[in-house]
Scaffold this motif. Structure first.
Motif, PDB file in Angstrom:
ATOM      1  N   GLU A 199     102.531-151.906   8.995  1.00 22.27           N
ATOM      2  CA  GLU A 199     101.660-150.800   9.416  1.00 22.27           C
ATOM      3  C   GLU A 199     101.882-150.480  10.893  1.00 22.27           C
ATOM      4  N   GLY A 203     103.617-146.961  12.196  1.00 20.21           N
ATOM      5  CA  GLY A 203     102.725-146.143  13.008  1.00 20.21           C
ATOM      6  C   GLY A 203     101.392-145.877  12.335  1.00 20.21           C
ATOM      7  N   THR A 204     101.229-146.351  11.099  1.00 19.80           N
ATOM      8  CA  THR A 204      99.959-146.091  10.419  1.00 19.80           C
ATOM      9  C   THR A 204      98.819-146.872  11.054  1.00 19.80           C
ATOM     10  N   GLU A 206      98.240-147.048  14.071  1.00 21.99           N
ATOM     11  CA  GLU A 206      97.698-146.175  15.104  1.00 21.99           C
ATOM     12  C   GLU A 206      96.533-145.342  14.543  1.00 21.99           C
ATOM     13  N   ILE A 207      96.757-144.822  13.327  1.00 21.27           N
ATOM     14  CA  ILE A 207      95.713-143.987  12.725  1.00 21.27           C
ATOM     15  C   ILE A 207      94.538-144.837  12.249  1.00 21.27           C
ATOM     16  N   LEU A 208      94.862-146.002  11.707  1.00 15.46           N
ATOM     17  CA  LEU A 208      93.779-146.875  11.235  1.00 15.46           C
ATOM     18  C   LEU A 208      92.873-147.261  12.402  1.00 15.46           C
ATOM     19  N   LEU A 209      93.512-147.518  13.557  1.00 14.46           N
ATOM     20  CA  LEU A 209      92.718-147.913  14.721  1.00 14.46           C
ATOM     21  C   LEU A 209      91.840-146.760  15.190  1.00 14.46           C
ATOM     22  N   VAL A 210      92.416-145.546  15.181  1.00 17.02           N
ATOM     23  CA  VAL A 210      91.655-144.387  15.624  1.00 17.02           C
ATOM     24  C   VAL A 210      90.792-143.883  14.464  1.00 17.02           C
ATOM     25  N   SER A 211      90.120-144.787  13.798  1.00 19.58           N
ATOM     26  CA  SER A 211      89.171-144.397  12.767  1.00 19.58           C
ATOM     27  C   SER A 211      87.984-145.326  12.946  1.00 19.58           C
ATOM     28  N   PRO A 212      86.860-144.976  12.366  1.00 21.82           N
ATOM     29  CA  PRO A 212      85.678-145.823  12.621  1.00 21.82           C
ATOM     30  C   PRO A 212      85.713-147.155  11.875  1.00 21.82           C
ATOM     31  N   THR A 213      86.846-147.507  11.239  1.00 23.11           N
ATOM     32  CA  THR A 213      86.886-148.747  10.478  1.00 23.11           C
ATOM     33  C   THR A 213      86.690-149.963  11.365  1.00 23.11           C
ATOM     34  N   THR A 366      92.212-154.068  19.034  1.00 27.40           N
ATOM     35  CA  THR A 366      91.603-152.801  18.648  1.00 27.40           C
ATOM     36  C   THR A 366      92.326-151.644  19.325  1.00 27.40           C
ATOM     37  N   ARG A 367      93.312-151.957  20.154  1.00 24.92           N
ATOM     38  CA  ARG A 367      94.139-150.927  20.763  1.00 24.92           C
ATOM     39  C   ARG A 367      95.603-151.266  20.530  1.00 24.92           C
ATOM     40  N   LEU A 368      96.481-150.453  21.104  1.00 27.54           N
ATOM     41  CA  LEU A 368      97.912-150.697  20.871  1.00 27.54           C
ATOM     42  C   LEU A 368      98.469-151.773  21.787  1.00 27.54           C
TER      43      LEU A 368
END
Lengths: 369, 305
Positions: A199, A203-204, A206-213, A366-368
Motif C-alpha cells: 500500500e 501510494g494507496t 497516502e489516501i488511506l492516511l488522508v481519511s478519517p480512518t 499517521t503521516r508519510l
C-alpha cells in the motif's frame, strides 16, 4: 464497524485476485510439509545390507529371514564364503555387514550365547549408529524367540526399552510440529508485512492516511484476513500430516487451535512491525524471509536440539516464537497433554503477541515521514 | 479564508535538500486556485503538507480553520485529496474502489451521487473493469470520483492532468469548473502553463519559492516589457543570431516563433534595424510582430530575474 468490514472485504479481494499470493499462502505449507515429511527425515529406510553367513543352517536361515522382512534394511546379498570387508564397502553401497560365525547355531544352543559381528561404515557416524541400533534390536528379538524354546533360562539382565509417544521412532512426529511452527510463522509474517508495504509502494497508503480512518482499523483489517487464512492453512497442514504422514493427533484439537491462534497473532504482529519500518516490498520480503528463516530453523528445536547449543544461543532461542509453539504442538499433538502442561509456553507466546502488537501500533505512522 | 499558508519551509535528507522555502499564500472559499511550476518546484511537498501527510519544518498552515499539524484529524474528515501518482487499488473494479472509499468516509455512493454524477456516468459503463486496466483519462476520472465521494469542502489535486491526453485534460478542467459551482474550494497543481489560464488565481512556483501570485490576467499584465514574436525560414540560425544581437535583451522559442524583448524601449525604430541586421546575416523571410505575453513568458521572465 462498516469501515472495518469494507477493509477486510478489500483485503480478501487482494488475496484472491493475486495468484502469486495464493500460491505462496497455500503452496508453501503444502510443499514444506511434504518435503519435510517425506524427503528430509533422519529415519533410515531400505539401507542395503550384506550378511556373511559362515554357519549356513536352519538357525542362521531364520535370522536372515528376519532381516529380510525388516524394512529398515534391504538385504542385498548373503555371502557364504570369506570376503574382504574393505572391498565390500568400497564396491557396494552397503553401510552394514553382519557376520554370523561358523558355530553360530551350536554356540547358541549349547552355551546359550554366541557372538555376531556387526561391521558398519562409520564415515557417517549418525547413520552407522542408527543402523547398529536397528540391527541390535532385531538380534535381540531373535534371541528372545530362541530362548522361549529353551527350558533353562540363564541369568541375564534384560534392558527393556520403550519408546514412549513415538514407538516406531517416526521422523514425521518431530518434523510436522516443526514445520507447522516454521510455516505458520513465515507465511503470516511475510503476508502481513508485504501487504502493508504494498500500500505504501502503490501510494494507496497516502489516501488511506488522508481519511478519517483510525490507524487501529487499518492494522486490524490487515490482520484479520491473514488470521483467517492462516487458520485454513493450519487445517490443511493438520489434514496432510494426519492422513498422509500418519501422525495421530492425541491431544485436544481445540487446544491446538487456540495455541496456534496465539502464534499466528504473534506472527501477524511481527509482520506489521516489519511493514512499519520498511518502505519497499523487496525489503519487507527480505527481512521476513531471510531474517526470519534462519533463526526459525535454527532455534525452533526440530532441526538442532536446543539443549545441545552453547548457553548464549540457548538464551537467544527464547525470543523465537516458534520455539515455544514447537513445544506446545509436540505436547498436545504427540503426547496428548492438556492445558495444564503448556500454559507457560502459551503465556510466553501471548506476551510476545501483546508486546509486538503494542509496538507496531506505536510505530504506525499517521503521516508519510 | 479557506486555506492559509504562512512562511512554510520544508527540507529533506537532514536539511540537505530544500524543497520549500518561506511559502505564503491564501485561498478564498470556493476558489479555483492553481499552483503552477515545473517538476521539482515543490508542488507535491506543499500539497502533502496541506494534506497533513508531511510536517513543515517551519511555518504554519490551516485548512477551513484547522491547523495542519495540530488538528489533522479534523482536516482528514473534510479534505478530498488526489495524489499525483494514481493511487487506487488496481486489482479492484471501478465500483469496488468507489464503494470502498465511500465507506472509508462513512458515506455511500448513493448519498453523494449527485456530486459525482457528471463524472461517474462517463466511466460507469466500465464499472466492472479493474482500475489497473483503465486508460489514463479514465483513471483520473475515477480518482476524482473517489476524492469527491464524501463531499469534501476542500479538494487538493496534485498534478491531475499529468500524463493525460489533451481531450481528457480539457474535459477534466470542465469538471473542475462544475465542482467550483458546488462551492468546493479547489487547489490544483500543474506543470502545464496553458492550464494556468483556467484557474481563478495562480501562484507561480519555482525551486521551492513562490515567484508571483495573482489572477492569470494580472500576472500577464505585470509583464514589464513589450513582447514581440519573430520567425524566419531557418529558425535555428535566427535564434543564434537574435541572441547575439545587441538590440535584444531576451529571446526564447515558443512553438513556431521566437519571443523577443528589446534592450531599449525605442523598439519602433529598433524593429527595422533588427530586421536589417538579420537579413545581412543571411536570414530569409523574416517576420516580427508584437504579441501578448503568455503565462510561460511571465514564468521565464520571473525565473530569470
Amino acid at each position: 464497524m462498516r469501515q472495518l468490514l469494507a477493509y477486510i472485504k478489500k483485503e480478501f479481494y487482494h488475496v484472491f485476485r493475486d495468484s502469486k499470493t495464493l500460491i505462496l499462502l497455500f503452496g508453501m505449507p503444502i510443499v514444506q510439509i511434504l518435503l519435510f515429511g517425506f524427503a528430509l527425515t533422519n529415519e533410515i529406510k531400505n539401507s542395503e545390507l550384506i550378511i556373511c553367513d559362515y554357519s549356513n543352517n536352519k538357525t542362521s536361515e531364520k535370522l536372515i529371514e528376519k532381516f529380510r522382512a525388516n524394512n529398515n534394511f534391504l538385504l542385498k546379498e548373503v555371502i557364504y564364503d570369506d570376503h574382504d570387508y574393505n572391498q565390500i564397502f568400497r564396491e557396494s553401497k552397503v553401510k552394514l555387514i553382519i557376520t554370523l560365525p561358523e558355530n553360530f547355531e551350536g554356540d547358541l544352543i549349547h552355551q546359550g550365547k554366541s557372538t555376531v559381528l556387526l561391521t558398519a561404515d562409520a564415515s557417517d557416524p549418525n547413520t552407522s549408529n542408527t543402523l547398529v541400533v536397528y540391527a541390535t534390536n532385531i538380534l535381540y528379538d531373535f534371541q528372545k524367540e530362541m530362548s522361549n524354546n529353551v527350558i533353562l533360562i540363564p541369568y541375564t539382565i534384560d534392558t527393556s526399552i520403550r519408546m514412549m509417544y513415538n514407538p516406531e521412532l517416526k521422523g514425521a512426529y518431530n518434523f510436522v510440529p516443526g514445520v507447522m511452527s516454521l510455516v505458520l510463522l513465515l507465511v503470516c509474517v511475510l503476508m502481513t508485512s508485504v501487504s502493508i508495504v504494498r500500500e505504501k509502494e502503490l501510494g494507496t497508503m497516502e489516501i488511506l492516511l488522508v481519511s478519517p480512518t483510525n490507524p487501529l482499523i487499518i492494522i486490524i483489517s490487515k490482520a484479520i484476513p491473514y488470521f483467517l487464512l492462516s487458520i485454513v492453512n493450519l487445517t490443511v497442514i493438520l489434514l496432510l500430516s494426519t492422513y498422509l504422514l500418519d501422525m495421530p493427533i492425541n491431544g485436544s484439537l481445540f487446544l491446538l487451535y487456540l495455541a496456534s491462534s496465539i502464534l499466528i497473532l504473534t506472527a501477524l504482529a511481527l509482520g506489521l512491525l516489519i511493514s512499519n519500518v520498511t518502505n519497499s516490498q523487496e525489503a519487507a520480503m527480505l527481512i521476513s524471509l531471510m531474517g526470519m528463516l534462519m533463526p526459525t530453523i535454527l532455534f525452533t528445536g526440530f532441526m538442532f536440539p536446543i539443549e545441545n547449543m552453547p548457553l548464549p544461543l540457548q538464551i537467544v532461542s527464547n525470543i523465537v516464537p516458534s520455539r515455544w509453539y514447537f513445544i506446545i504442538v509436540k505436547d498436545v499433538v504427540i503426547k496428548g497433554l492438556g492445558f495444564a502442561s503448556i500454559w507457560k509456553e502459551m503465556l510466553v507466546l501471548m506476551g510476545m503477541a501483546i508486546f509486538l502488537l503494542a509496538l507496531s501500533l506505536k510505530k504506525f505512522k499517521t503521516r508519510l515521514e | 479564508m479557506e486555506v492559509i499558508v504562512k512562511n512554510i519551509s520544508k527540507s529533506y535528507d537532514k536539511k540537505k535538500v530544500l524543497a520549500l522555502s518561506d511559502i505564503s499564500f491564501e485561498v478564498n472559499s470556493g476558489e479555483l486556485f492553481g499552483l503552477i511550476g515545473p517538476d521539482g518546484a515543490g508542488k507535491t511537498s506543499l500539497f502533502r503538507i496541506l494534506a497533513t501527510l508531511l510536517l513543515p519544518d517551519e511555518g504554519s498552515a490551516s485548512l477551513h480553520g484547522f491547523d495542519v499539524v495540530k488538528s489533522y484529524k479534523q482536516i482528514r474528515k473534510l479534505l478530498g485529496y488526489m495524489p499525483g501518482k494514481f493511487s487506487l487499488y488496481q486489482d479492484l473494479t471501478i465500483e469496488e474502489n468507489l464503494d470502498f472509499f465511500a465507506t472509508l468516509f462513512n458515506t455511500t455512493i448513493k448519498e453523494n451521487y449527485d456530486l459525482i454524477k457528471d463524472i461517474y456516468v462517463q466511466i460507469e459503463p466500465f464499472k466492472n473493469r479493474r482500475a489497473g486496466q483503465l486508460s489514463g483519462g479514465m483513471k483520473q476520472k475515477l480518482a476524482l470520483c473517489c476524492a469527491l465521494i464524501h463531499r469534501p469542502t476542500i479538494l487538493l489535486l496534485d498534478e491531475p492532468t499529468t500524463g493525460v491526453d489533451a481531450v481528457s485534460r480539457k474535459e477534466f478542467w470542465e469538471m473542475l469548473k462544475n465542482l467550483k459551482k458546488q462551492g468546493i474550494t479547489i487547489l490544483v497543481s500543474t506543470p502545464y502553463m496553458d492550464e494556468a489560464m483556467l484557474c481563478e488565481r495562480i501562484a507561480l512556483i519555482q525551486n521551492g519559492s513562490i515567484m508571483s501570485i495573482d489572477t492569470p490576467q494580472g500576472i500577464i499584465d505585470k509583464y514589464p516589457y513589450p513582447l514581440f514574436a519573430a520567425r524566419a525560414d531557418n529558425m535555428g540560425k535566427l535564434l543564434k543570431d537574435l541572441r547575439s544581437s545587441s538590440l535584444i535583451s531576451s529571446c526564447n522559442t515558443f512553438g513556431d516563433y521566437h519571443h523577443i524583448c528589446f534592450v531599449n524601449d525605442t523598439y519602433a525604430k529598433d524593429i527595422p534595424d533588427l530586421k536589417q541586421d538579420m537579413i545581412q546575416l543571411g536570414n530569409q523571410n523574416i517576420e516580427i510582430k508584437p504579441i501578448e505575453p503568455t503565462i510561460e513568458d511571465c514564468f521565464i521572465q520571473l525565473m530569470q530575474k
